[in-house]
Write a protein that holds these residues in place. Structure first.
Motif, mmCIF file in Angstrom:
data_model
loop_
_atom_site.group_PDB
_atom_site.id
_atom_site.type_symbol
_atom_site.label_atom_id
_atom_site.label_comp_id
_atom_site.label_asym_id
_atom_site.label_seq_id
_atom_site.Cartn_x
_atom_site.Cartn_y
_atom_site.Cartn_z
ATOM 1 N N LEU A 38 0.805 -1.218 0.000
ATOM 2 C CA LEU A 38 0.000 0.000 0.000
ATOM 3 C C LEU A 38 0.842 1.274 0.000
ATOM 4 O O LEU A 38 0.400 2.301 -0.486
ATOM 5 C CB LEU A 38 -0.938 -0.019 1.208
ATOM 6 C CG LEU A 38 -1.804 -1.293 1.309
ATOM 7 C CD1 LEU A 38 -2.566 -1.315 2.607
ATOM 8 C CD2 LEU A 38 -2.737 -1.379 0.108
ATOM 9 N N ARG A 39 2.029 1.195 0.567
ATOM 10 C CA ARG A 39 2.995 2.308 0.572
ATOM 11 C C ARG A 39 4.344 1.731 0.955
ATOM 12 O O ARG A 39 4.423 0.585 1.387
ATOM 13 C CB ARG A 39 2.581 3.434 1.516
ATOM 14 C CG ARG A 39 2.467 3.040 2.976
ATOM 15 C CD ARG A 39 2.081 4.195 3.901
ATOM 16 N NE ARG A 39 0.995 5.009 3.426
ATOM 17 C CZ ARG A 39 -0.294 4.758 3.600
ATOM 18 N NH1 ARG A 39 -0.655 3.694 4.272
ATOM 19 N NH2 ARG A 39 -1.215 5.552 3.146
ATOM 20 N N SER A 40 5.393 2.494 0.797
ATOM 21 C CA SER A 40 6.727 2.006 1.153
ATOM 22 C C SER A 40 6.842 1.819 2.660
ATOM 23 O O SER A 40 6.385 2.666 3.432
ATOM 24 C CB SER A 40 7.798 2.997 0.703
ATOM 25 O OG SER A 40 7.851 3.056 -0.690
ATOM 26 N N GLY A 41 7.465 0.721 3.045
ATOM 27 C CA GLY A 41 7.802 0.523 4.448
ATOM 28 C C GLY A 41 9.051 1.341 4.743
ATOM 29 O O GLY A 41 10.071 1.180 4.075
ATOM 30 N N VAL A 42 8.958 2.247 5.684
ATOM 31 C CA VAL A 42 10.080 3.139 6.006
ATOM 32 C C VAL A 42 11.008 2.469 7.016
ATOM 33 O O VAL A 42 10.651 1.467 7.621
ATOM 34 C CB VAL A 42 9.567 4.511 6.511
ATOM 35 C CG1 VAL A 42 8.801 5.229 5.405
ATOM 36 C CG2 VAL A 42 8.699 4.356 7.738
#
Length: 170
Positions: A115-119
């Protein structure tokens, strides 16, 4: 005559020992550093941040394979934990002495939605068993970092459940 109830601390120690034994028998879990926090029968998988988990250093972002493995491990441990719960609660299982004592569910398929980049921070995941029968199970997993309402990945998997103790192994 009513049976004597165990002290709550004894029950907690038995649950924690069984979970430790279950997780410690999986080398890949150790390699990634995945840990589990238990509150009653609910498990939260924790992936502590480490530089080795970065896939793209220019962003930096967690490697997609690490994210997928984290979600899949959370699902498998949740299924195993749920199947052991009654045995642990009754006291029939104190701790799972080396891992071969339990057969883990086998992945049939596992789909990950990024769903989005894992930071570069710790990540958390919780698995929910949608259905668990004698042979097959379906599980949904959600992963987040700082805010549980902002998921960075989710996964859905189907698993072949191991035979019960009274069933022959295939």
């Amino acid at each position: 005559m009513t049976p004597i109830k165990e002290p709550v601390q004894v029950v907690k120690q038995r649950r924690d020992a069984a979970l430790r034994s279950l997780v410690s028998g999986l080398p890949y879990v150790s390699f990634l550093g995945i840990q589990f926090d238990r509150r009653g029968d609910e498990l939260t998988a924790i992936l502590p941040f480490s530089e080795k988990l970065i896939g793209n250093p220019s962003i930096p972002a967690l490697h997609g394979g690490v994210t997928a493995a984290f979600l899949e491990v959370a699902a498998i441990i949740e299924l195993s934990w749920a199947s052991l719960w009654d045995e642990i609660e009754s006291g029939r299982v104190q701790a799972i002495d080396p891992m071969p004592a339990i057969r883990l569910p086998k992945t049939i398929d596992f789909t990950v939605d990024y769903l989005r980049s894992g930071v570069p921070r710790d990540a958390y995941a919780r698995a929910r068993i949608n259905r668990s029968g004698r042979r097959f199970a379906s599980v949904h997993v959600e992963a987040w970092q700082d805010n549980r309402s902002r998921l960075f990945a989710q996964g859905t998997g189907h698993f072949l459940m191991p035979p019960g103790p009274d069933e022959p192994a295939e």
